[in-house]
Design an enzyme around this catalytic site. Structure first.
Site, short mmCIF file in Angstrom:
data_model
loop_
_atom_site.label_atom_id
_atom_site.label_comp_id
_atom_site.label_asym_id
_atom_site.label_seq_id
_atom_site.Cartn_x
_atom_site.Cartn_y
_atom_site.Cartn_z
N VAL A 1 0.81 -1.23 0.00
CA VAL A 1 0.00 0.00 0.00
C VAL A 1 0.84 1.28 0.00
O VAL A 1 0.32 2.35 -0.27
CB VAL A 1 -0.99 0.04 1.20
CG1 VAL A 1 -2.09 -0.98 1.02
CG2 VAL A 1 -0.27 -0.13 2.52
N TYR B 1 4.11 4.51 16.50
CA TYR B 1 2.80 3.98 16.07
C TYR B 1 1.69 4.94 16.50
O TYR B 1 0.80 5.27 15.72
CB TYR B 1 2.62 2.60 16.71
CG TYR B 1 1.31 1.90 16.43
CD1 TYR B 1 1.11 1.17 15.26
CD2 TYR B 1 0.27 1.93 17.37
CE1 TYR B 1 -0.09 0.50 15.03
CE2 TYR B 1 -0.92 1.27 17.14
CZ TYR B 1 -1.10 0.56 15.96
OH TYR B 1 -2.28 -0.10 15.74
N LYS C 1 -0.99 6.90 14.09
CA LYS C 1 -2.44 6.73 14.22
C LYS C 1 -3.14 8.06 14.58
O LYS C 1 -4.25 8.31 14.11
CB LYS C 1 -2.75 5.64 15.27
CG LYS C 1 -2.27 4.25 14.85
CD LYS C 1 -2.88 3.78 13.55
CE LYS C 1 -2.58 2.32 13.24
NZ LYS C 1 -3.23 1.86 12.00
N1 LIG Z 1 -5.04 -5.68 16.63
C1 LIG Z 1 -5.18 -4.58 17.38
O1 LIG Z 1 -5.25 -4.65 18.62
C2 LIG Z 1 -5.31 -3.23 16.73
C3 LIG Z 1 -5.72 -2.15 17.53
C4 LIG Z 1 -5.85 -0.90 16.95
C5 LIG Z 1 -5.58 -0.74 15.60
N2 LIG Z 1 -5.17 -1.80 14.86
C6 LIG Z 1 -4.90 -1.56 13.45
O2 LIG Z 1 -5.75 -2.40 12.68
C7 LIG Z 1 -5.17 -2.65 11.43
C8 LIG Z 1 -5.18 -4.13 11.15
O3 LIG Z 1 -4.36 -4.76 12.11
P1 LIG Z 1 -4.53 -6.28 12.55
O4 LIG Z 1 -4.43 -6.29 14.02
O5 LIG Z 1 -5.70 -6.90 11.89
O6 LIG Z 1 -3.14 -6.85 12.00
P2 LIG Z 1 -2.77 -8.12 11.10
O7 LIG Z 1 -1.29 -8.20 11.15
O8 LIG Z 1 -3.58 -9.29 11.48
O9 LIG Z 1 -3.24 -7.66 9.65
C9 LIG Z 1 -2.60 -6.60 8.97
C10 LIG Z 1 -2.51 -6.96 7.50
O10 LIG Z 1 -1.91 -5.84 6.83
C11 LIG Z 1 -1.02 -6.36 5.86
N3 LIG Z 1 -0.01 -5.37 5.51
C12 LIG Z 1 0.98 -4.87 6.31
N4 LIG Z 1 1.75 -4.02 5.61
C13 LIG Z 1 1.22 -3.95 4.36
C14 LIG Z 1 1.57 -3.22 3.20
N5 LIG Z 1 2.64 -2.42 3.16
N6 LIG Z 1 0.81 -3.38 2.09
C15 LIG Z 1 -0.25 -4.23 2.09
N7 LIG Z 1 -0.64 -4.94 3.18
C16 LIG Z 1 0.11 -4.81 4.30
C17 LIG Z 1 -0.41 -7.58 6.53
O11 LIG Z 1 0.19 -8.46 5.57
C18 LIG Z 1 -1.63 -8.18 7.22
O12 LIG Z 1 -2.29 -9.10 6.39
C19 LIG Z 1 -3.77 -2.02 11.48
O13 LIG Z 1 -3.81 -0.73 10.87
C20 LIG Z 1 -3.51 -1.89 12.96
O14 LIG Z 1 -2.59 -0.87 13.25
C21 LIG Z 1 -5.03 -3.04 15.39
#
Ligand SMILES: NC(=O)c1ccc[n+]([C@@H]2O[C@H](COP(=O)([O-])OP(=O)(O)OC[C@H]3O[C@@H](n4cnc5c(N)ncnc54)[C@H](O)[C@@H]3O)[C@@H](O)[C@H]2O)c1
Length: 256
Positions: free
Chosen positions: A63, A154, A158
């Site tokens: 991305v 991070y 965000k």
């Molecule tokens: N899990 C949590 O507690 C939490 C809390 C707040 C926010 N978030 C945010 O939610 C979003 C999803 O996180 P998640 O927990 O599902 O993580 P995850 O690691 O399960 O999924 C993230 C996905 O993004 C993909 N990805 C990473 N870099 C990429 C890139 N450069 N291009 C394309 N794809 C890419 C990864 O391959 C993965 O499949 C993120 O933005 C994360 O910061 C997560």
């Protein structure tokens, strides 16, 4: 917006929150472009959606790369005829070692994926969306709303997503696009599980919260933001106790 019959691009759709949201959108009748770096789990997600009777395609994309981001968005129009919804969700954390020990190139990568790619995705999607209306949802985090000593880089990325969402909303609204963001608390995903394991290996006390949400809790919140036409430039915090709209001096409609 009525999701049935619409076309959505979900970045980071191969795992965690992105996958749960892609599956929920497909169940609600949208065709989905799963965009992710990881091919195997991207194809698995497509297969799961198709097995449940939905329509989806996988695009391998980084991305942060302009050509990749453009291709994933154009795929929506080429394969399914329109681009109605963009969910900018792909994200990473600094991880272990954290700030300030991590190499500077790691901080840059976090800012590139978590903030810059969101800005790029909005910029590239707007002209491709139908003039009658589109919706963009960005994944921020509670780490972008409150101090986050565990990972300040991070948290900064965000917080940038939250402010970018507020600030972009009037520009987007002129093009009939509603931009909102979702700010999850801790969610049970590979990102969090890997973080806990790495912290344990590094001998750090891994604070696993008593309540950790399922990815579907965030997917539900994202769908609510997509469906509700009154949602404009808003940040929806999602805690185990439920979702809550953030009221700050920055948020549209709140006191300045
Ligand atoms: N899990 C949590 O507690 C939490 C809390 C707040 C926010 N978030 C945010 O939610 C979003 C999803 O996180 P998640 O927990 O599902 O993580 P995850 O690691 O399960 O999924 C993230 C996905 O993004 C993909 N990805 C990473 N870099 C990429 C890139 N450069 N291009 C394309 N794809 C890419 C990864 O391959 C993965 O499949 C993120 O933005 C994360 O910061 C997560």
């Amino acid at each position: 917006m009525d999701i049935k019959g619409k076309v959505a691009v979900v970045t980071g759709g191969a795992s965690g929150i992105g996958r749960a949201t892609a599956e929920m959108l497909a169940t609600a009748g949208a065709a989905i472009v799963i965009a992710d770096l990881v091919e195997a789990s991207g194809h698995d997600t497509v297969k799961a959606i198709e097995a449940a009777g939905g329509r989806a395609v996988f695009v391998k994309a980084d991305v942060t790369d302009e050509a990749d981001a453009r291709r994933m968005l154009e795929t929506a129009k080429e394969k399914f005829g329109s681009l109605d919804i963009l969910y900018n969700n792909a994200g990473i954390a600094v991880g272990i070692p954290g700030y300030p020990q991590a190499e500077i190139k790691r901080w840059r990568r976090v800012l590139e994926i978590d903030l810059m790619a969101v800005i790029l995705g909005c910029h590239l999607a707007a002209p491709l969306m139908d003039p009658t209306g589109g919706v963009i949802i960005n994944t921020a985090s509670m780490a972008g709303l409150y101090p986050y000593k565990e990972d300040p880089v991070y948290g900064a990325a965000k917080a940038g997503v939250v402010n970018f969402t507020y600030s972009l909303a009037p520009w987007a609204a002129k093009r009939n696009i509603r931009v909102n963001c979702v700010c999850p608390g801790v969610v049970d995903t590979p990102l969090v599980r890997k973080g806990i394991e790495a912290a344990k290996r590094a001998g750090q006390t891994a604070g696993v919260p008593a309540t950790i949400m399922a990815p579907t809790a965030i997917a539900n919140a994202v769908l609510s933001l997509i469906k509700d036409d009154a949602m404009f430039g808003r940040a929806l915090e999602v805690r185990p106790s439920g979702p809550r709209l953030i009221e700050t001096p920055m948020a549209p409609g709140t006191r300045r």
